[in-house]
Design a protein around this motif. Structure first.
Motif, mmCIF file in Angstrom:
data_model
loop_
_atom_site.group_PDB
_atom_site.id
_atom_site.type_symbol
_atom_site.label_atom_id
_atom_site.label_comp_id
_atom_site.label_asym_id
_atom_site.label_seq_id
_atom_site.Cartn_x
_atom_site.Cartn_y
_atom_site.Cartn_z
ATOM 1 N N TYR A 156 -14.813 -3.190 -5.532
ATOM 2 C CA TYR A 156 -13.652 -3.167 -6.431
ATOM 3 C C TYR A 156 -12.698 -4.352 -6.307
ATOM 4 N N TYR A 207 -9.376 -5.016 -8.556
ATOM 5 C CA TYR A 207 -8.267 -4.187 -8.065
ATOM 6 C C TYR A 207 -7.615 -4.734 -6.796
ATOM 7 N N ARG A 245 -5.794 -2.461 -4.249
ATOM 8 C CA ARG A 245 -5.345 -1.226 -4.906
ATOM 9 C C ARG A 245 -6.508 -0.230 -5.016
ATOM 10 N N GLU A 293 -6.175 2.940 -7.227
ATOM 11 C CA GLU A 293 -6.293 2.685 -8.666
ATOM 12 C C GLU A 293 -7.760 2.623 -9.088
ATOM 13 N N TYR A 294 -8.569 1.991 -8.258
ATOM 14 C CA TYR A 294 -10.014 1.925 -8.513
ATOM 15 C C TYR A 294 -10.625 3.320 -8.509
#
Length: 292
Positions: A250, A254, A257, A260-261
């Motif tokens: 990711y 991202y 983060r 969020e992923y």
């Protein structure tokens, strides 16, 4: 006419010439080709047989046929495992997983695990990658390389383009199991995301929904371990859903983060496939087979 030149090779020469470089995924093509060679050789020998029907001629034909059969039957230990093609283009999971990440993840990272497991098992009897998982903790490089191959092959096939994923459905049987174990699908997702957070799986690893002896359970594993491996968890469990939380899965999109992923990933989960995994595991009491 004289027999084809290749049929003058000894059994040893044929074996040396073909066996070490035959990946398993082309064994079928090889068998067909060699079968055609055997037929062609028989035709080529037919005129000689009319002129010489003695034991030596017949023995020669049988020996050459045996040599061909040896090549077909011999196990291909080298390159036993392969990176399976994705079922969708690299860009198909956009905007949730970007194409550059998918290409690097599939073509570089997964390919490295496959190269290493092939190297570790070279010269040994070919074993399905699923079967290697149980005792992987005791098998040196099989733990990381074999686990990495199985985990990624499992991961690719549980995802689908967002429009297809949105139409996929959780089966009634799976939904009932989720409700019993977690309360609801939304609660399962929330607990899964908590399990996937950096504080829960520190560094690199995976998060799984598994079938255990006591229903569905959430499991986090480090590195390329998975719940199929004896000793990783309290009991061997069978994953039906898994998420790669290594940074390479990711980071390009991202960065740091990860939550969020993880949250975005639900948009590409193919619930039809996950439901199929659940049905298979529930019936067979075994891990889900993977391609490659």
């Amino acid at each position: 006419p004289s027999p084809p030149e290749s049929t003058n090779l000894t059994t040893s020469q044929i074996h040396q010439q073909h066996q070490p470089t035959i990946p398993t995924f082309i064994m079928t093509k090889l068998s067909l080709a060699l079968s055609a060679l055997a037929v062609g050789s028989a035709s080529a020998f037919s005129m000689n047989m009319k002129a010489d029907t003695g034991a030596n001629s017949r023995r020669d034909i049988l020996q050459k046929g045996a040599a061909i059969a040896t090549v077909i039957a011999a196990p291909a230990a080298a390159n036993a495992y392969a990176v399976p093609d994705l079922l969708y283009p690299f860009e198909a999971l956009e905007p949730y997983i970007d194409a550059p990440t998918m290409k690097i993840h599939h073509d570089k990272h997964h390919a490295t695990y496959v190269a290493n497991i092939n190297k570790a098992t070279e010269g040994k009897e070919e074993v399905d990658i699923l079967e290697l998982q149980l005792n992987a903790l005791e098998a040196g490089p099989v733990r990381n390389s074999g686990g990495g191959h199985y985990n990624h092959a499992f991961f690719w096939d549980e995802m689908a383009p967002p429009d297809q994923a949105a139409k996929s459905k959780i089966s009634p049987e799976l939904e009932a199991a989720i409700d019993k174990a977690f309360g609801s699908v939304d609660e399962m997702k929330a607990k899964f995301e908590a399990q996937a957070a950096p504080g829960a799986v520190f560094g690199s690893g995976w998060v799984w929904v598994c079938v255990s002896s006591d229903g569905l359970k959430l499991v986090g594993t480090p590195n390329q371990d998975n719940p199929l491996m004896k000793g990783v968890t309290d009991e061997v469990m069978y994953p039906i859903l898994g998420l790669d939380v290594w940074e390479h899965a990711y980071y390009l999109k991202y960065q740091n983060r990860r939550p969020e992923y993880v949250s975005a990933w639900w948009n590409v989960v193919n619930w039809d496939k996950v439901s199929e995994n659940f049905a298979y595991v529930s019936e067979k009491k075994a891990g889900v087979p993977v391609r490659g």
